[in-house]
Scaffold this motif. Structure first.
Motif, mmCIF file in Angstrom:
data_model
loop_
_atom_site.group_PDB
_atom_site.id
_atom_site.type_symbol
_atom_site.label_atom_id
_atom_site.label_comp_id
_atom_site.label_asym_id
_atom_site.label_seq_id
_atom_site.Cartn_x
_atom_site.Cartn_y
_atom_site.Cartn_z
ATOM 1 N N LEU A 9 0.969 -1.611 -0.138
ATOM 2 C CA LEU A 9 -0.240 0.066 0.055
ATOM 3 C C LEU A 9 0.694 0.955 0.103
ATOM 4 C CD1 LEU A 9 -2.909 -0.907 2.495
ATOM 5 C CD2 LEU A 9 -2.641 -1.118 0.161
ATOM 6 N N ALA A 10 1.958 1.094 0.257
ATOM 7 C CA ALA A 10 2.770 2.346 0.768
ATOM 8 C C ALA A 10 4.392 1.830 1.458
ATOM 9 C CB ALA A 10 2.818 3.363 1.770
ATOM 10 N N ALA A 11 4.787 2.998 1.764
ATOM 11 C CA ALA A 11 6.262 2.948 1.770
ATOM 12 C C ALA A 11 6.962 4.154 2.444
ATOM 13 C CB ALA A 11 7.225 2.422 0.778
ATOM 14 N N GLY A 12 7.549 4.721 3.521
ATOM 15 C CA GLY A 12 7.782 5.640 4.134
ATOM 16 C C GLY A 12 10.093 5.593 4.241
ATOM 17 N N THR A 13 10.628 6.164 4.415
ATOM 18 C CA THR A 13 11.584 6.189 4.241
ATOM 19 C C THR A 13 12.255 7.779 5.450
ATOM 20 O OG1 THR A 13 13.122 7.226 2.342
ATOM 21 C CG2 THR A 13 12.516 5.005 2.491
ATOM 22 N N VAL A 14 13.009 7.256 6.526
ATOM 23 C CA VAL A 14 13.988 8.423 6.485
ATOM 24 C C VAL A 14 15.500 8.358 7.552
ATOM 25 C CG1 VAL A 14 13.377 7.258 9.068
ATOM 26 C CG2 VAL A 14 14.115 9.758 8.736
ATOM 27 N N LEU A 15 16.243 9.171 6.785
ATOM 28 C CA LEU A 15 17.647 9.255 6.783
ATOM 29 C C LEU A 15 17.721 10.352 8.153
ATOM 30 C CD1 LEU A 15 18.552 9.366 3.306
ATOM 31 C CD2 LEU A 15 19.593 7.714 4.707
ATOM 32 N N PRO A 16 19.146 9.841 8.995
ATOM 33 C CA PRO A 16 19.340 10.962 9.959
ATOM 34 C C PRO A 16 20.037 11.896 9.884
ATOM 35 C CG PRO A 16 20.281 8.747 10.431
ATOM 36 C CD PRO A 16 19.277 8.626 9.613
ATOM 37 N N GLY A 17 20.196 13.401 10.360
ATOM 38 C CA GLY A 17 21.019 13.633 9.878
ATOM 39 C C GLY A 17 22.213 14.125 8.706
ATOM 40 N N PRO A 18 22.672 14.923 8.086
ATOM 41 C CA PRO A 18 23.234 15.682 6.839
ATOM 42 C C PRO A 18 23.880 14.576 6.016
ATOM 43 C CG PRO A 18 24.329 16.880 8.750
ATOM 44 C CD PRO A 18 23.122 15.441 8.961
ATOM 45 N N PRO A 19 23.876 14.457 5.278
ATOM 46 C CA PRO A 19 25.217 13.234 4.213
ATOM 47 C C PRO A 19 26.900 13.440 5.008
ATOM 48 C CG PRO A 19 24.506 14.566 2.971
ATOM 49 C CD PRO A 19 24.175 14.914 3.979
ATOM 50 N N VAL A 20 27.604 12.343 5.555
ATOM 51 C CA VAL A 20 28.974 12.652 5.223
ATOM 52 C C VAL A 20 29.470 11.569 4.375
ATOM 53 C CG1 VAL A 20 31.021 11.743 6.868
ATOM 54 C CG2 VAL A 20 28.368 12.253 7.489
#
Length: 343
Positions: A9-20
């Motif tokens: 039905l759906a997907a969701g994602t998250v990344l912590p902090g800025p890219p290194v």
């Protein structure tokens, strides 16, 4: 008895902090410029996101923080609330605590209660193990909606005081391969318009008699000063074994579903590292399929990786499209895959 269709039905994602990026890693750990070149050339991962601040050592995101955020986004996209969830599964190789299980912390934060919850401890194949468990339980009847979360917080293994130059290469590579993040997918027996059907899921242990390709120790307070290496990666074994294992998974899925190579519109390959993923895709030889890869820009996010890929694929798939996702885990050699079709 016919198996009920299970829809994504759906997907969701998250990344912590800025890219290194690799330059920042090289500077932070006082490594020579050739180290940055080695990451670019040999590993092929340009950036990753970390739950720990490299300058202060402060943990900015816990695994539960990331899992909650990704799950909330997936539920919002599906137009569902916590009360709609009948089943919840979380997979990770890096839980916040041994107890309580992180899945139950995330469920509590979301407001999910009174339903079965499961936490699977596994590496890169964990997300697909969780997918298979959720699919099986939904197919059995009595439940309509499942929330499947995959999350990783690898930065907890980083010792910011260590002299990286003195570490074995098998430990250095873990610090550049992996990134932190979380993903979630909502499965349901009631379709939303345009949502794909989960056509197949497979996962098998194939490590009988084989040495692990990756080892991650669990150090408690009593033995945290041990001289044992905390994390080891046998990259040569991985280079030799993972590409053919990925091909085996693809062949098994296509045979099971009676699909041809030309039927696959989207390929979600294993996300080990930028260079390794390139080799795997070349070996799979699906020139008509659109590759969905993010590893070069977010690192190997372990249990979260398939859901990052799936989120992107869902936004691009149209009626009649078919997708295949593949994962290979080197810890004790597991291969897994899944297939989707928009009807």
């Amino acid at each position: 008895m016919d198996r009920r269709d299970i829809h994504v039905l759906a997907a969701g994602t998250v990344l912590p902090g800025p890219p290194v990026d690799n330059a920042e890693l090289t500077r932070r750990f006082s490594m020579p410029p050739v180290w940055e070149e080695w990451i670019d050339t040999f590993v092929g991962t340009r950036r990753r996101h970390l739950a720990t601040d490299l300058e202060t050592g402060q943990v900015r995101w816990s695994l539960a923080d990331m899992g909650e955020a990704a799950a909330s986004r997936a539920l919002q996209t599906a137009g569902l609330r916590a009360g709609d969830i009948d089943l919840m599964v979380l997979s990770t190789a890096s839980p916040d605590l041994l107890m309580p299980a992180t899945v139950n912390v995330v469920a509590d934060r979301l407001g999910v209660d009174g339903v079965p919850t499961y936490q699977l401890q596994s590496g890169c194949c964990g997300a697909l193990q969780a997918l298979e468990l959720a699919r099986t339980m939904l197919s059995a009847g009595g439940r309509r909606t499942a929330l499947v979360v995959g999350a990783e917080s690898c930065a907890k293994h980083l010792d910011l005081t260590v002299e990286v130059a003195g570490l074995p290469a098998s430990e250095q590579i873990n610090g550049v391969l992996f990134g932190d993040g979380a993903g979630a997918v909502v499965l349901g027996t009631d379709p939303l318009p345009g949502t794909p059907v989960l056509r197949g899921v497979t996962q098998r242990l194939v490590g009988l008699g084989r040495e692990p390709g990756q080892l991650v120790e669990w150090f408690g307070r009593a033995d945290r000063h041990t001289d044992r290496q905390a994390v080891r990666e046998d990259y040569k074994a991985i280079e030799e074994s993972v590409p053919p294992m990925a091909c085996e998974v693809l062949d098994e899925l296509l045979d099971e579903l009676d699909w041809k190579e030309t039927d696959v519109d989207f390929l979600l390959p294993p996300q080990l590292g930028g260079r390794m993923t390139e080799r795997i895709v070349a070996g799979l030889d699906l020139p008509g399929a659109t590759e969905v890869s993010l590893v070069a820009d977010i690192g190997n996010t372990g249990n979260a990786a398939p859901w990052f890929q799936l989120e992107q694929a869902l936004s691009r798939m149209r009626e009649g499209d078919r997708a295949v996702g593949i994962a290979v885990e080197s810890s004790k050699w597991i291969k897994a895959g899944f297939a989707l079709e928009v009807c």
